[in-house]
Design a protein around this motif. Structure first.
Motif, PDB file in Angstrom:
ATOM      1  N   LEU A  69       0.833  -1.202   0.000  1.00  0.00           N
ATOM      2  CA  LEU A  69       0.000   0.000   0.000  1.00  0.00           C
ATOM      3  C   LEU A  69       0.870   1.256   0.000  1.00  0.00           C
ATOM      4  O   LEU A  69       0.637   2.186  -0.777  1.00  0.00           O
ATOM      5  N   ARG A  99      -9.531  -2.815  -3.490  1.00  0.00           N
ATOM      6  CA  ARG A  99      -9.549  -4.132  -4.125  1.00  0.00           C
ATOM      7  C   ARG A  99      -8.376  -4.977  -3.652  1.00  0.00           C
ATOM      8  O   ARG A  99      -8.519  -6.167  -3.389  1.00  0.00           O
ATOM      9  N   ALA A 117       2.383   1.685  -3.438  1.00  0.00           N
ATOM     10  CA  ALA A 117       1.385   2.057  -4.448  1.00  0.00           C
ATOM     11  C   ALA A 117       1.000   3.526  -4.308  1.00  0.00           C
ATOM     12  O   ALA A 117       0.911   4.257  -5.302  1.00  0.00           O
ATOM     13  N   GLU A 167       3.939   5.885  -5.377  1.00  0.00           N
ATOM     14  CA  GLU A 167       4.204   5.834  -6.810  1.00  0.00           C
ATOM     15  C   GLU A 167       3.039   6.416  -7.622  1.00  0.00           C
ATOM     16  O   GLU A 167       3.260   7.033  -8.670  1.00  0.00           O
ATOM     17  N   ALA A 168       1.825   6.242  -7.126  1.00  0.00           N
ATOM     18  CA  ALA A 168       0.663   6.808  -7.835  1.00  0.00           C
ATOM     19  C   ALA A 168       0.773   8.330  -7.882  1.00  0.00           C
ATOM     20  O   ALA A 168       0.344   8.961  -8.843  1.00  0.00           O
ATOM     21  N   THR A 174      -9.669  12.200 -10.067  1.00  0.00           N
ATOM     22  CA  THR A 174      -9.363  10.970 -10.810  1.00  0.00           C
ATOM     23  C   THR A 174      -8.255  10.173 -10.126  1.00  0.00           C
ATOM     24  O   THR A 174      -8.368   8.963  -9.922  1.00  0.00           O
ATOM     25  N   VAL A 175      -7.174  10.868  -9.771  1.00  0.00           N
ATOM     26  CA  VAL A 175      -6.055  10.201  -9.110  1.00  0.00           C
ATOM     27  C   VAL A 175      -6.537   9.584  -7.808  1.00  0.00           C
ATOM     28  O   VAL A 175      -6.280   8.407  -7.517  1.00  0.00           O
ATOM     29  N   PHE A 193      -7.950   0.973  -6.355  1.00  0.00           N
ATOM     30  CA  PHE A 193      -6.805   0.048  -6.390  1.00  0.00           C
ATOM     31  C   PHE A 193      -6.570  -0.560  -5.002  1.00  0.00           C
ATOM     32  O   PHE A 193      -6.456  -1.779  -4.847  1.00  0.00           O
ATOM     33  N   SER A 215      -8.966   6.578  -8.351  1.00  0.00           N
ATOM     34  CA  SER A 215      -8.280   5.394  -8.882  1.00  0.00           C
ATOM     35  C   SER A 215      -7.433   4.729  -7.800  1.00  0.00           C
ATOM     36  O   SER A 215      -7.366   3.502  -7.711  1.00  0.00           O
ATOM     37  N   LEU A 216      -6.796   5.554  -7.001  1.00  0.00           N
ATOM     38  CA  LEU A 216      -5.950   5.030  -5.928  1.00  0.00           C
ATOM     39  C   LEU A 216      -6.796   4.299  -4.888  1.00  0.00           C
ATOM     40  O   LEU A 216      -6.432   3.214  -4.416  1.00  0.00           O
TER      41      LEU A 216
END
Lengths: 211, 211
Positions: B162, B204, B165, B168-169, B193-194, B201, B197-198
């Motif tokens: 986590l 999930r 991710a 880096e995102a 949006t960022v 991600f 999406s994060l």
């Protein structure tokens, strides 16, 4: 004769440069970037410290070369798997498994490449290579999304998340304290565990149906 | 009198040290670590370059202090949300949303903290703070796993994923090329949006049921 002498000189220079880089890589594989000093490197290569500076501006430049040549190999290996046979999910799994295994078997080097605190020149290269890895995942994610194998919408962002997750998952298990714990037999985290957890994390994150 | 003079001296030293760090932070927020030079910093603080060295051994030390004081604030903000009210999934979402928004609103500083190539001293701090972030996620993941809200087994590894991710995102969208593209109106990636999406991600990836 002048011409011939200078081509010989160029060949010799090239050969010495490669020998220096070979020694530098051996040092980093053994003791990380911390063990890469100009003096030790000159001794390994059997030359004077001053001669090193005829070939490289600084230690940072040598470190960056060691970094990028080692990473280029990893990117190529991963590309071959991600673009190889199998479903997108199978290829993602196989790529992660291979990446983790290769890192595991060259732990000192892998930790140095991924996370060891080092010159800014290497940090620059790290950013570039993370983009190269992200590009490989973008290609796979696009294909997976087209085939309905992955559920992802902002693919470049998801690719970045994967790159970050993979690097960070390995930093802990590869770090010097973790290596010491494993050698002392006090750590339960083996390669299969790390690899399987990482695969599960990434497949779920990209919305692959769970098998 | 001697005693009083020395306490006054200590107070003055402390005050000057804080002024230097304040100026250093302002520089990094404006132009990243690249703009943090000893000469420019001395000018900002209105002192001689030599005086800087009475307070700090090196530029790297100052950079590391700017880094750790800025990161401490972020860790505290995130902790408050992750330990606050709501289900584990709600808290994870809220924490990510807040983290991304704070980074987005101090882009130059956030990029400097997360990814700008810089002295090894800052890299050292980065490793430490990544562990601090991972510890926060470990706590949340343990609670979530107990409550059946998350399906995770090797929690420390998932926590590391986590952290990687998330960092880096944000690196891509916060990086200088992306900032330039946004300013030129050629980039479609906005904060919402960022952030979304994060969140998708990460939820999930930890096996949270999708809503």
């Amino acid at each position: 004769m002048v011409y011939r002498a200078s081509t010989q000189r160029i060949d010799r220079d090239q050969e010495l440069r490669e020998r220096i880089l070979h020694c530098a890589r051996a040092r980093v594989s053994e003791g990380g970037f911390a063990s890469l000093t100009m003096q030790a490197l000159a001794e390994d290569a059997g030359i004077a410290t001053g001669s090193l500076y005829r070939h490289f501006r600084s230690k940072g430049e040598i470190a960056a070369e060691v970094f990028s040549s080692a990473c280029r190999v990893e990117v190529d290996v991963l590309r071959e798997i991600l673009q190889g046979p199998g479903t997108p999910a199978q290829r993602l799994s196989a790529g992660l498994e291979q990446f983790a295994a290769r890192a595991w078997h060259s732990r000192r080097l892998a930790f140095a490449l991924i996370a060891e605190p080092v010159d800014a020149e290497v940090d620059e290269q790290r950013l570039l290579f993370r983009e190269a890895y992200a590009d490989l995942f973008i290609e796979l994610l696009e294909e997976g999304a087209r085939l309905g194998a992955f559920r992802v919408s902002h693919i470049s962002l998801v690719a970045a998340c994967l790159v970050g997750a993979i690097a960070e998952a390995l930093v802990g298990p590869l770090s010097p304290p973790a290596r010491a714990a494993r050698e002392a037999g006090t750590s339960a985290m083996d390669l299969a565990t790390v690899s399987q957890s990482l695969i599960t994390f990434c497949l779920r994150a990209v919305g692959a149906p769970e098998s």
